[in-house]
Design an enzyme around this catalytic site. Structure first.
Site, short mmCIF file in Angstrom:
data_model
loop_
_atom_site.label_atom_id
_atom_site.label_comp_id
_atom_site.label_asym_id
_atom_site.label_seq_id
_atom_site.Cartn_x
_atom_site.Cartn_y
_atom_site.Cartn_z
N ASN A 8 -50.44 100.49 -42.21
CA ASN A 8 -50.73 101.17 -43.46
C ASN A 8 -49.86 100.52 -44.54
OD1 ASN A 8 -51.17 102.87 -45.59
ND2 ASN A 8 -50.13 104.64 -44.69
N LYS A 10 -49.96 100.99 -47.68
CA LYS A 10 -49.72 101.90 -48.81
C LYS A 10 -49.90 101.15 -50.14
CE LYS A 10 -46.58 104.46 -45.89
NZ LYS A 10 -45.60 105.49 -45.80
N HIS A 89 -53.66 111.58 -44.48
CA HIS A 89 -52.29 111.07 -44.48
C HIS A 89 -51.40 112.06 -45.24
CE1 HIS A 89 -48.76 108.61 -45.21
NE2 HIS A 89 -49.17 107.87 -44.20
N GLU A 91 -49.06 111.72 -47.24
CA GLU A 91 -48.83 111.44 -48.66
C GLU A 91 -50.02 111.92 -49.50
OE1 GLU A 91 -47.69 107.32 -48.20
OE2 GLU A 91 -45.87 108.00 -47.20
N GLU A 159 -48.28 112.03 -37.20
CA GLU A 159 -47.25 111.51 -38.09
C GLU A 159 -46.39 112.66 -38.60
OE1 GLU A 159 -48.28 107.44 -39.74
OE2 GLU A 159 -49.19 108.87 -41.10
N GLY A 165 -41.41 107.07 -43.57
CA GLY A 165 -40.70 106.37 -44.65
C GLY A 165 -39.26 106.81 -44.80
N SER A 201 -41.77 105.75 -39.18
CA SER A 201 -40.64 104.82 -39.04
C SER A 201 -40.66 104.03 -37.73
CB SER A 201 -39.31 105.56 -39.20
OG SER A 201 -39.24 106.16 -40.48
C1 PEP Z 1 -47.19 105.84 -42.61
O1 PEP Z 1 -47.15 106.06 -43.80
O2 PEP Z 1 -48.29 105.95 -42.03
C2 PEP Z 1 -45.96 105.50 -41.90
C3 PEP Z 1 -45.91 105.73 -40.63
O3 PEP Z 1 -44.93 104.96 -42.65
P1 PEP Z 1 -43.51 104.42 -42.12
O4 PEP Z 1 -43.76 103.58 -40.89
O5 PEP Z 1 -42.95 103.62 -43.25
O6 PEP Z 1 -42.69 105.63 -41.78
#
Ligand code: PEP
Length: 242
Positions: A8, A10, A89, A91, A159, A165, A201
């Site tokens: 992803n 973003k 997601h 976000e 997630e 993040g 992460s």
């Molecule tokens: C994501 O936004 O799907 C995600 C897992 O981000 P990150 O790996 O940066 O935590």
């Protein structure tokens, strides 16, 4: 199917950096999934022609066509070269306030247009600390039973919001426990075969421990997917586990 690695990107990268990354993954013969920002989809799709990497978008309009300024329809995404789309997601849920009704409409629209949703679920830290993690994830999963054609999704991603993040990762045990719960909920809906990805992460140094948990069928990677070295390293681990 082997372990899945989904990237992803973003709101990051530009045409040149995105296409360079995509070209390197294609030359490697990798099979990962990429989710670039809207303007990057068409050039990345061109770069990927003839390779095994699959392409998806990060969002989709719940509407088909018409006066929806700023929105991008499922048909446009499909036409630009996407097979998949992220829906739910955190976000989008938390920054843009997307609720279950809107997410359900997006899921339905995506499937109608032939796109495979990658549906994301996960609890906040407050919800986890309040003992509500499974209840929240269960409620996120419930909308799949209302959409029809949920078996055409490409995957579900767990997630935990507190791990996205932030540099915080769910422990492999926390991920494994929630993935087992998600599998049982999906099975009740006749969707037990859908792959379940972990996101939050993920990096080369934790990818092995996470992907070897039962019911972790792959990873959805944000930050670490922006650099070729770390994305390759995570994909190598996925291939190694098989
Ligand atoms: C994501 O936004 O799907 C995600 C897992 O981000 P990150 O790996 O940066 O935590």
């Amino acid at each position: 199917m082997g372990k899945i690695v989904a990237a992803n990107w973003k709101m990051n990268l530009r045409r040149r950096s995105a296409c360079e990354l995509a070209a390197a993954l294609k030359t490697d013969g990798r099979e990962c999934w990429l989710f670039p920002g809207f303007p990057l989809i068409a050039p990345v799709a061109d770069t990927l022609i003839g390779g095994k990497v699959k392409l998806g978008a990060q969002d989709v309009s719940p509407e088909q066509d018409g006066a929806f300024t700023g929105d991008v329809s499922a048909e446009m995404l499909e036409d630009a070269g996407c097979e998949m789309v992220l829906v739910g997601h955190s976000e989008r849920r938390h920054i843009h306030g997307e609720d279950d009704a809107l997410l359900l409409a997006k899921l339905k629209r995506a499937v109608e247009a032939g796109l495979k949703p990658l549906y994301c679920v996960g609890e906040t830290l407050k919800q986890r600390e309040g003992g509500k993690a499974t209840e929240v994830v269960k409620s996120h999963l419930a909308i799949l039973s209302e959409m029809g054609g949920a078996d055409r999704a490409c995957a579900v991603a767990y997630e935990p919001v507190w791990a996205i993040g932030t540099g915080e990762t769910a422990t492999p045990e926390q991920a494994g426990e929630m993935h087992a719960f998600i599998r049982s909920e999906l099975t009740k809906q006749g969707l037990g075969q859908l792959p379940i990805l972990y996101g939050g992460s993920v990096k080369p140094d934790n990818a092995h421990a996470l992907m070897t948990q039962p019911h972790v069928d792959g990873v959805l990677v944000g930050g670490a997917s922006l650099k070729l070295d770390s994305l390759r390293a995570i994909d190598d681990i996925a291939r190694e586990i098989g």
